[in-house]
Design an enzyme around this catalytic site. Sequence first.
Site, PDB file in Angstrom:
ATOM      1  N   HIS A  51     -84.094 -53.372 -30.589  1.00 45.07           N
ATOM      2  CA  HIS A  51     -85.394 -52.713 -30.717  1.00 45.07           C
ATOM      3  C   HIS A  51     -85.285 -51.249 -30.274  1.00 45.07           C
ATOM      4  CE1 HIS A  51     -89.956 -52.609 -30.131  1.00 45.07           C
ATOM      5  NE2 HIS A  51     -89.535 -51.502 -29.539  1.00 45.07           N
ATOM      6  N   GLU A  52     -84.676 -51.028 -29.096  1.00 45.50           N
ATOM      7  CA  GLU A  52     -84.600 -49.660 -28.554  1.00 45.50           C
ATOM      8  C   GLU A  52     -83.677 -48.776 -29.398  1.00 45.50           C
ATOM      9  OE1 GLU A  52     -86.778 -48.736 -26.568  1.00 45.50           O
ATOM     10  OE2 GLU A  52     -87.449 -50.741 -26.021  1.00 45.50           O
ATOM     11  N   GLN A  96     -89.565 -41.656 -27.893  1.00 50.34           N
ATOM     12  CA  GLN A  96     -90.911 -42.059 -27.480  1.00 50.34           C
ATOM     13  C   GLN A  96     -91.543 -41.098 -26.475  1.00 50.34           C
ATOM     14  OE1 GLN A  96     -89.617 -46.360 -26.657  1.00 50.34           O
ATOM     15  NE2 GLN A  96     -91.693 -46.612 -27.439  1.00 50.34           N
ATOM     16  N   CYS A 120     -94.407 -52.710 -28.610  1.00 51.24           N
ATOM     17  CA  CYS A 120     -93.786 -51.406 -28.415  1.00 51.24           C
ATOM     18  C   CYS A 120     -94.811 -50.463 -27.795  1.00 51.24           C
ATOM     19  CB  CYS A 120     -93.320 -50.869 -29.767  1.00 51.24           C
ATOM     20  SG  CYS A 120     -92.516 -49.271 -29.666  1.00 51.24           S
ATOM     21  N   LEU A 121     -94.390 -49.699 -26.800  1.00 51.22           N
ATOM     22  CA  LEU A 121     -95.306 -48.764 -26.143  1.00 51.22           C
ATOM     23  C   LEU A 121     -95.880 -47.753 -27.122  1.00 51.22           C
ATOM     24  CD1 LEU A 121     -93.286 -48.040 -22.858  1.00 51.22           C
ATOM     25  CD2 LEU A 121     -95.279 -49.534 -23.124  1.00 51.22           C
ATOM     26  N   GLY A 126     -88.330 -51.400 -21.985  1.00 48.77           N
ATOM     27  CA  GLY A 126     -87.364 -50.506 -22.609  1.00 48.77           C
ATOM     28  C   GLY A 126     -88.084 -49.282 -23.136  1.00 48.77           C
ATOM     29  N   HIS A 148     -85.132 -47.256 -32.471  1.00 44.15           N
ATOM     30  CA  HIS A 148     -85.904 -46.022 -32.251  1.00 44.15           C
ATOM     31  C   HIS A 148     -85.044 -44.781 -32.492  1.00 44.15           C
ATOM     32  CE1 HIS A 148     -89.837 -47.228 -30.770  1.00 44.15           C
ATOM     33  NE2 HIS A 148     -89.325 -48.076 -29.909  1.00 44.15           N
TER      34      HIS A 148
HETATM   35 NI    NI Z   1     -90.391 -49.633 -29.000  1.00 47.32          NI
END
Ligand code: NI
Length: 190
Positions: A141-142, A50, A99-100, A45, A145
Amino acid sequence: MILPIYLYGHPVLRKVSEPVTKDYPKLKELIEDMKETMYSSDGIGIAAPQVGHNIRLVYIDVDVIADRFPELKGRKMVLINPELTIDEDSKTVTREEGCLSVPGVSENVTRHEKLHIKYTDENWETHDEDIEGYLARVIQHECDHLDGILYVDRVSPIRKQLIRSKLNNIVKGKVRCSYRTKGFKPAHKH
Ligand code: NI
């Protein structure tokens, strides 16, 4: 085009993002770039902040974990302006997340397992869905953000203390990563 992933400590990750409008410049291209960026960094995701855009846009593809969660086979979603209603009566589940934007860290997060989501897809068709299980976690989670929230904000205070130095190192740019990143470098003082 693969875009750099903004890292923990960068202010773009902490803003509340704006709704996406149909005339947002090069929206289709941005969605394609987000997909390419996510696949090249092995994510499931990715949210627009991000990659440096404070707009309410998310891409999810959970097919790669269908071996553990068969119901996710082939499941991918473009979420434009998602609206979540978390089912606060549903049971909570604790699982590890990563998380990236927070490389080298993974921690347990407790979340509700059911939610309702309204969103628009890339063709501006609206969807209304009840989601449960692992996909509900990924969506939470997404969508966090988009409100400037990172999953590390949701880990227990004790664990947060234990990962503090790792997080500080990411802020200082002391982190190794297999994908392109963009960190927050404070301005030089003379
Ligand atoms: Ni994340």
